[in-house]
Write a protein that holds these residues in place. Structure first.
Motif, mmCIF file in Angstrom:
data_model
loop_
_atom_site.group_PDB
_atom_site.id
_atom_site.type_symbol
_atom_site.label_atom_id
_atom_site.label_comp_id
_atom_site.label_asym_id
_atom_site.label_seq_id
_atom_site.Cartn_x
_atom_site.Cartn_y
_atom_site.Cartn_z
ATOM 1 N N SER A 76 0.813 -1.206 0.000
ATOM 2 C CA SER A 76 0.000 0.000 0.000
ATOM 3 C C SER A 76 0.850 1.262 0.000
ATOM 4 O O SER A 76 0.384 2.335 0.367
ATOM 5 C CB SER A 76 -0.909 0.016 1.240
ATOM 6 N N TRP A 412 -5.192 13.202 3.645
ATOM 7 C CA TRP A 412 -5.027 11.859 3.068
ATOM 8 C C TRP A 412 -6.252 10.983 3.372
ATOM 9 O O TRP A 412 -6.764 10.281 2.507
ATOM 10 C CB TRP A 412 -3.750 11.246 3.633
ATOM 11 N N GLU A 413 -6.715 11.032 4.623
ATOM 12 C CA GLU A 413 -7.906 10.257 4.993
ATOM 13 C C GLU A 413 -9.144 10.775 4.259
ATOM 14 O O GLU A 413 -10.007 9.999 3.819
ATOM 15 C CB GLU A 413 -8.120 10.337 6.506
ATOM 16 N N PHE A 416 -9.464 9.463 0.682
ATOM 17 C CA PHE A 416 -9.922 8.080 0.588
ATOM 18 C C PHE A 416 -11.401 7.943 0.950
ATOM 19 O O PHE A 416 -12.085 7.052 0.455
ATOM 20 C CB PHE A 416 -9.052 7.176 1.463
ATOM 21 N N ASP A 417 -11.884 8.835 1.808
ATOM 22 C CA ASP A 417 -13.302 8.791 2.153
ATOM 23 C C ASP A 417 -14.172 9.349 1.026
ATOM 24 O O ASP A 417 -15.263 8.840 0.763
ATOM 25 C CB ASP A 417 -13.569 9.593 3.437
ATOM 26 N N ASP A 421 -13.545 4.374 -5.421
ATOM 27 C CA ASP A 421 -12.510 3.348 -5.256
ATOM 28 C C ASP A 421 -11.475 3.370 -6.365
ATOM 29 O O ASP A 421 -10.295 3.073 -6.141
ATOM 30 C CB ASP A 421 -13.152 1.959 -5.180
ATOM 31 N N TYR A 423 -10.000 5.679 -7.701
ATOM 32 C CA TYR A 423 -8.933 6.656 -7.496
ATOM 33 C C TYR A 423 -7.962 6.245 -6.378
ATOM 34 O O TYR A 423 -6.880 6.814 -6.267
ATOM 35 C CB TYR A 423 -9.522 8.026 -7.178
ATOM 36 N N HIS A 424 -8.347 5.257 -5.579
ATOM 37 C CA HIS A 424 -7.481 4.857 -4.472
ATOM 38 C C HIS A 424 -6.158 4.299 -4.987
ATOM 39 O O HIS A 424 -5.081 4.668 -4.508
ATOM 40 C CB HIS A 424 -8.193 3.829 -3.589
ATOM 41 N N SER A 425 -6.231 3.396 -5.943
ATOM 42 C CA SER A 425 -4.995 2.815 -6.484
ATOM 43 C C SER A 425 -4.187 3.873 -7.225
ATOM 44 O O SER A 425 -2.951 3.828 -7.231
ATOM 45 C CB SER A 425 -5.323 1.647 -7.414
ATOM 46 N N TYR A 428 -1.960 5.678 -4.782
ATOM 47 C CA TYR A 428 -0.807 4.887 -4.363
ATOM 48 C C TYR A 428 0.331 4.964 -5.370
ATOM 49 O O TYR A 428 1.502 4.868 -5.010
ATOM 50 C CB TYR A 428 -1.202 3.428 -4.165
#
Length: 448
Positions: A76, A412-413, A416-417, A421, A423-425, A428
């Motif tokens: 991650s 950062w949190e 992700f909220d 989904d 865009y999460h990868s 990273y």
């Protein structure tokens, strides 16, 4: 999304890193008494030029960089506060002028990605941050040369020691670095003050010399006058040669390099082998390179007032069978002869130190690190934030750079909220520049 970002924007404060604690590593532990600053004694005996008999014992004492790494199994890994872009830390000479980038000889040998890692190592070392993440794609096989480059280009980082640790991903790219510092970082300010006082008391006198070669000779003579060749505390640093008076080749070379940079004389530390691993210097004067070995001009046991110049401003060929290691082997050879000691000075004796009060400067010289004035105010009005012009890329980058630790983690949190989904990868995999542009679009145009 924008409202929350606006809230963060309005409360962000300038980042500050505090790594020193309240413990005091007694400076007296690194001295042996004497009448000068930090145990240094200036010897005023009549200067006498010595002649090598061939029986002199010539020291070295360099401790090689030692790095060890392990595979990072954390899948991650992504942009975090520790991996954000670090601004170029300005350095200036004794005249208050910013040193140009080409003065950093080793950095100039690196490619763009390697320079990015170099800059992150340097900036974190300046801020006394020993552990940090890296997202720039550089293979760990290049890390030794990069860290060597940081060490040799920047003798002002006297608290930087020779061991380091790192992690890498499945493709061998560096993911994190942990540096090691000398214990002085536990209370660095007295050490910095002593280091700068010792150097500035010399610089305020030498800076008024007209010719670079005379400045070089004075610093050469100073370092051989105040030092004994001896292993000891911080002996791989310029501090040992400037403030302790006991050092080995690394200390001689680092201290000489520090003075040259402050005097705006192009100079570089050379790393190689001659009987054993060794450090010495090369200077650039009036269009020519000259090699100079302070350590070998101060034979072990030599009296401080006897000066040798056998290894002062000579050619690479005159150094004999000495072999340069990487990355020094990529630097030019020295061919200059005009300012060889015998050609320029004849048999003149060493320098007169009666005009300086070592460790007690009379004037306040410009600092090593000038104020970069990059502090950015974040108390913007809402109508400014939502103006037609929006935020420029540089304003977004400034905002991100100066977020505090808590604010960065909150952002950062939040991402992700709030983001889908998919865009999460992406987050990273982003490097710093990609992340800045992503936030620029979030804050101005896109609806994520």
């Amino acid at each position: 999304m924008k409202k929350v970002l606006l809230y963060l924007l309005m409360v962000a404060t300038v980042l500050s890193v505090t790594a020193c604690d309240d413990d005091f590593w007694d400076i007296s532990e690194s001295t042996d008494g004497g009448t000068g600053q930090a145990g240094i004694v200036m010897h005023d005996d009549p200067a006498k030029q010595g002649e090598f008999s061939g029986d002199e014992e010539l020291g070295s004492g360099f401790t090689s960089m030692s790095g060890s790494g392990e595979l990072n199994s954390d899948s991650s890994f992504g942009v975090t506060q520790e991996t954000r872009h670090v601004r170029r830390i300005l350095k200036q000479d004794v005249y208050g002028r910013e040193l140009p980038e080409w003065f950093l000889f080793y950095r100039e040998l690196l490619n763009d990605n390697e320079k990015s890692v170099y800059d992150q190592i340097y900036a974190n070392a300046v801020d006394l941050v020993s552990s940090f993440n890296i997202t720039t794609r550089v293979h760990y096989s290049r890390l030794d040369d990069i860290i060597i480059s940081v060490r040799y280009d920047n003798p002002d980082l006297f608290w930087f020691s020779n061991e380091y640790y790192y992690t890498y991903d499945g493709n061998g790219y560096i993911t994190s670095i942990r540096l090691t510092f000398y214990d002085c970082v536990n209370n660095i300010e007295p050490f910095k003050q002593m280091f700068y006082d010792c150097a500035d008391s010399v610089l305020e006198y030498v800076m008024h010399f007209d010719k670079d070669v005379d400045k070089i000779k004075y610093i050469h003579d100073l370092l051989t006058n105040i030092n004994d060749y001896e292993w000891g505390n911080m002996d791989q640093s310029a501090y040992s040669a400037l403030c302790i008076g006991k050092t080995v080749c690394a200390g001689y070379s680092m201290a000489f390099q520090y003075f040259m940079q402050r005097l705006a004389i192009p100079s570089v530390i050379l790393y190689g082998f001659d009987r054993e691993d060794h450090l010495w210097n090369m200077v650039y004067i009036d269009g020519d390179y000259y090699e100079i070995d302070i350590t070998w001009n101060d034979p072990i046991g030599n009296q401080p007032y006897i000066y040798y110049y056998n290894y002062f401003n000579i050619t690479t060929a005159q150094m004999g069978s000495r072999i340069r290691h990487s990355p020094s082997n990529k630097l030019p050879s020295a061919y200059g002869t005009t300012y060889n000691y015998s050609n320029y000075y004849g048999d003149a004796p060493g320098s007169d130190f009666s005009k300086i009060s070592y460790g007690n400067p009379k004037t306040k010289l410009p600092p090593v690190y000038p104020d970069v004035n990059y502090s950015v105010s974040h108390e913007y009005a809402a109508e400014d934030f939502f103006s037609d012009e929006g935020w420029s890329l540089s304003e977004v980058e400034d905002w991100l750079y100066w977020l505090s630790d808590d604010e960065w983690n909150e952002l950062w949190e939040l991402l992700f909220d709030e983001l889908d989904d998919e865009y999460h990868s992406m987050l990273y995999d982003m490097d710093w520049d990609e992340f800045v542009y992503f936030m620029y679009e979030v804050m101005n145009y896109a609806s994520y």
